[in-house]
Design a protein around this motif. Structure first.
Motif, PDB file in Angstrom:
ATOM      1  N   ILE A 226     -46.623  36.174  37.044  1.00  0.00           N
ATOM      2  CA  ILE A 226     -47.810  35.762  37.793  1.00  0.00           C
ATOM      3  C   ILE A 226     -47.565  34.364  38.330  1.00  0.00           C
ATOM      4  N   ASP A 227     -47.351  34.291  39.615  1.00  0.00           N
ATOM      5  CA  ASP A 227     -47.107  33.014  40.289  1.00  0.00           C
ATOM      6  C   ASP A 227     -48.137  32.883  41.396  1.00  0.00           C
ATOM      7  N   ALA A 228     -49.262  32.251  41.066  1.00  0.00           N
ATOM      8  CA  ALA A 228     -50.397  32.218  41.987  1.00  0.00           C
ATOM      9  C   ALA A 228     -50.983  30.805  42.058  1.00  0.00           C
ATOM     10  N   PRO A 229     -50.323  29.914  42.773  1.00  0.00           N
ATOM     11  CA  PRO A 229     -50.784  28.516  42.826  1.00  0.00           C
ATOM     12  C   PRO A 229     -52.160  28.329  43.441  1.00  0.00           C
ATOM     13  N   ASN A 230     -52.607  29.292  44.257  1.00  0.00           N
ATOM     14  CA  ASN A 230     -53.924  29.163  44.899  1.00  0.00           C
ATOM     15  C   ASN A 230     -55.006  29.977  44.195  1.00  0.00           C
ATOM     16  N   GLU A 244     -42.746  44.045  28.713  1.00  0.00           N
ATOM     17  CA  GLU A 244     -41.753  43.443  27.832  1.00  0.00           C
ATOM     18  C   GLU A 244     -42.026  41.946  27.723  1.00  0.00           C
ATOM     19  N   ARG A 245     -42.477  41.384  28.841  1.00  0.00           N
ATOM     20  CA  ARG A 245     -42.835  39.968  28.836  1.00  0.00           C
ATOM     21  C   ARG A 245     -43.774  39.678  30.002  1.00  0.00           C
ATOM     22  N   LEU A 246     -44.763  38.860  29.741  1.00  0.00           N
ATOM     23  CA  LEU A 246     -45.673  38.398  30.782  1.00  0.00           C
ATOM     24  C   LEU A 246     -45.364  36.922  31.023  1.00  0.00           C
ATOM     25  N   GLU A 247     -44.974  36.594  32.238  1.00  0.00           N
ATOM     26  CA  GLU A 247     -44.613  35.217  32.562  1.00  0.00           C
ATOM     27  C   GLU A 247     -45.719  34.581  33.403  1.00  0.00           C
ATOM     28  N   LEU A 248     -46.402  33.609  32.810  1.00  0.00           N
ATOM     29  CA  LEU A 248     -47.443  32.877  33.528  1.00  0.00           C
ATOM     30  C   LEU A 248     -46.767  31.708  34.240  1.00  0.00           C
ATOM     31  N   VAL A 249     -46.180  32.006  35.370  1.00  0.00           N
ATOM     32  CA  VAL A 249     -45.386  31.008  36.094  1.00  0.00           C
ATOM     33  C   VAL A 249     -46.269  29.890  36.613  1.00  0.00           C
ATOM     34  N   CYS A 250     -47.359  30.266  37.286  1.00  0.00           N
ATOM     35  CA  CYS A 250     -48.256  29.254  37.851  1.00  0.00           C
ATOM     36  C   CYS A 250     -49.673  29.810  37.965  1.00  0.00           C
ATOM     37  N   LEU A 251     -50.564  29.295  37.159  1.00  0.00           N
ATOM     38  CA  LEU A 251     -51.999  29.601  37.219  1.00  0.00           C
ATOM     39  C   LEU A 251     -52.740  28.300  36.913  1.00  0.00           C
ATOM     40  N   GLY A 272     -45.663  28.722  32.123  1.00  0.00           N
ATOM     41  CA  GLY A 272     -45.094  27.753  33.042  1.00  0.00           C
ATOM     42  C   GLY A 272     -46.099  26.660  33.329  1.00  0.00           C
ATOM     43  N   PHE A 273     -46.646  26.671  34.558  1.00  0.00           N
ATOM     44  CA  PHE A 273     -47.621  25.652  34.958  1.00  0.00           C
ATOM     45  C   PHE A 273     -49.027  26.178  34.712  1.00  0.00           C
ATOM     46  N   SER A 296     -43.577  28.093  19.406  1.00  0.00           N
ATOM     47  CA  SER A 296     -43.291  27.000  20.336  1.00  0.00           C
ATOM     48  C   SER A 296     -42.672  27.518  21.628  1.00  0.00           C
ATOM     49  N   GLU A 297     -41.950  28.647  21.568  1.00  0.00           N
ATOM     50  CA  GLU A 297     -41.385  29.232  22.785  1.00  0.00           C
ATOM     51  C   GLU A 297     -42.489  29.753  23.693  1.00  0.00           C
ATOM     52  N   LEU A 298     -43.496  30.352  23.095  1.00  0.00           N
ATOM     53  CA  LEU A 298     -44.617  30.874  23.874  1.00  0.00           C
ATOM     54  C   LEU A 298     -45.459  29.735  24.453  1.00  0.00           C
ATOM     55  N   LEU A 299     -45.618  28.672  23.683  1.00  0.00           N
ATOM     56  CA  LEU A 299     -46.506  27.578  24.090  1.00  0.00           C
ATOM     57  C   LEU A 299     -45.805  26.524  24.935  1.00  0.00           C
TER      58      LEU A 299
END
Length: 488
Positions: A226-230, A244-251, A272-273, A296-299
């Motif tokens: 999920i990469d959604a800067p707006n 398998e993995r949820l990546e919160l790249v930018c929210l 992420g951000f 700590s890897e998740l956070l």
């Protein structure tokens, strides 16, 4: 004489009824609308026949809640009958929606519409048209949409999920105005393997603030970024999704994230951000092939978490021992809840979190003991429970911010007394200890109370428990609350 008394009594009753009705009718619109806002929409609509004074009120309600379940008749056991019932309920919901969104009847703008529907194409399409027109005409601002499905996730095939996702995507494409006003969306049992779910949810739904996905994915064991800067998304709920993995790249606006029952064998989420993320809930009963991971890897990447809930659902711990690695993520942590800890586990290991989070003010420990989770079914899916081995040195540490300790499912077990006394020594400003009974469990109740008798201390044993806890130390308040759930 008797007839005269009866007539007099009837006259007085009618007079009293009219007087009461007059009193209610003399209330201002805002008070009456506040009353109507607390009942179902069907009940609110029925009030319009009471008098001319009430006739216009339901169409002045600033928020509407239209739930297809309110239009269901008696539940049916046969699948074909159940489908017919759902279709009839959607027909009734469509009529109600048409009535409340009609231009000629609306006297004010609808600030929010809470709509729960079944995915039945004909009726849903008509509802989509009605909502789209209301948005276009300026009658509707915000939409909270829940697409319901009675099918149990375990009974959904991959083909069913793909078909459901296609129907949802087709609906949104046909009525883009629905997406434009969508502020909350709840979906379940949908597989977006062949569709761009990210584009629909985060590029098209520009007003979306709350997203809930239950048994939805982009393919089994896929990685969803999920990469959604707006994006304006504030709340994200993920339940039983097969990522398998949820990546919160930018929210950038995400404030609350709930992740329950993941399928990943390793760390299920990476951050992420997410600068606004303040509340995090992780809940899972680790299955046989799932490995513990470092929290700590998740956070990593989070800096603002103030409320954290970890629920192990009575199974093994899925977090590895660590302290120093958590200090950065726990810097602002105020409230920590560690739930679903198997009753046989020593809980002194939880002190590691107090070392890593010196700002914690409230700690809640919930102990799990269920008669319903034993047997062959559990043994084939979950590992054998083993007491956590966190060989860390806690000597000399103090937490001066902790003011309240709550233990749910208190059992008067020796390791629980040891833990509480340890907290009294290590947390000099601890002011209140709350000891609560077990949480309610329908499955355990179905097995019979004799299999799950309460071990919460009785009234005559409370003084002895207090003495064992204090052990000569001073504490201002210890509260016993066995039936706390009854008052929630």
């Amino acid at each position: 004489m008797e007839q005269e008394n009866n007539d007099k009594s009837s006259s007085q009753s009618q007079s009293q009824q009219l007087e009461n009705e007059d009193r209610l009718s003399t209330l201002t619109d805002d008070i009456l609308l506040h009353i109507l806002g607390r009942v179902s929409l069907r009940m609110a609509a029925r009030t319009c026949v009471l008098s001319t004074r009430w006739r216009h009120l339901p169409w002045l309600l600033p928020e509407l809640s239209i739930n297809v379940k309110d239009f269901l008749s008696v539940p049916c056991t046969e699948p074909t009958e159940a489908n017919d019932t759902e279709e009839l309920a959607m027909v009734s919901l469509t009529k109600a929606t048409r009535s409340f969104l009609a231009d000629q009847q609306r006297e004010s703008t609808i600030s929010g519409l809470h709509l729960k529907v079944y995915l039945i194409n004909t009726s849903l399409c008509e509802v989509g048209q009605l909502v789209g027109d209301a948005v276009h005409n300026g009658l509707l601002k915000d939409l909270d949409l829940t697409v319901l499905d009675k099918t149990d996730p375990l009974d959904c095939s991959d083909e069913d999920m793909l078909q459901r996702a296609q129907e949802i995507d087709t609906f949104f494409r046909a009525y883009p105005n629905v997406l434009h006003c969508l502020t909350k969306l709840s979906l379940q049992n949908a597989g977006f393997d062949k569709l761009d779910m990210h584009h629909v949810l985060f590029d098209c739904c520009r007003q979306l603030k709350h997203l809930s996905l239950c048994y939805c994915d982009t393919g089994m064991y896929s990685v969803f970024k999920i990469d959604a800067p707006n994006s304006k998304l504030c709340v994200l709920e993920i339940d039983i999704c097969r990522f398998e993995r949820l990546e919160l790249v930018c929210l950038p606006n995400l404030e609350k994230f709930i992740c329950s029952t993941w399928e990943s064998k390793h760390v299920p989420v990476t951050c992420g951000f997410v600068p606004s993320l303040g509340e995090l809930e992780l809940s899972c009963g680790a299955k046989y092939d799932q490995c513990p991971f470092k929290l700590s890897e998740l956070l990593h990447g989070t800096t603002s978490i103030h409320t954290l809930t970890l629920d192990f659902q009575g199974e093994i711990l899925w977090v590895q021992p660590e302290i120093e690695e958590l200090r950065a993520a726990f810097n602002k942590l105020k409230k920590l809840s560690l739930c679903g800890i198997f009753v046989g586990f020593d809980i002194l290991w939880t002190a590691a979190f107090l070392v890593a989070a010196p700002s914690i003010e409230k700690l809640c420990i919930q102990v799990s003991e269920h008669a319903c989770d034993e047997g062959d079914f559990r043994g084939s899916i979950y590992r054998d429970r083993m007491t956590p081995r966190w060989d860390m040195r806690f000597d000399g540490f103090e937490n001066r911010r902790l003011k309240e300790l709550e233990i749910r499912g208190f059992k008067s077990l020796e390791h629980q007394f040891t833990f509480i006394r340890s907290m009294l020594v290590r947390c000099p400003n601890l002011q209140k200890i709350i000891l609560r009974g077990d949480e309610l469990c329908e499955e355990c109740d179905a097995l019979g109370s004799s299999l799950h008798a309460s071990k919460f201390p009785k009234k005559d044993a409370e003084e002895m428990v207090v003495e064992r806890i204090r052990d000569g130390m001073f504490l201002s308040e210890i509260i016993f609350d066995e039936d706390w759930l009854l008052s929630v």
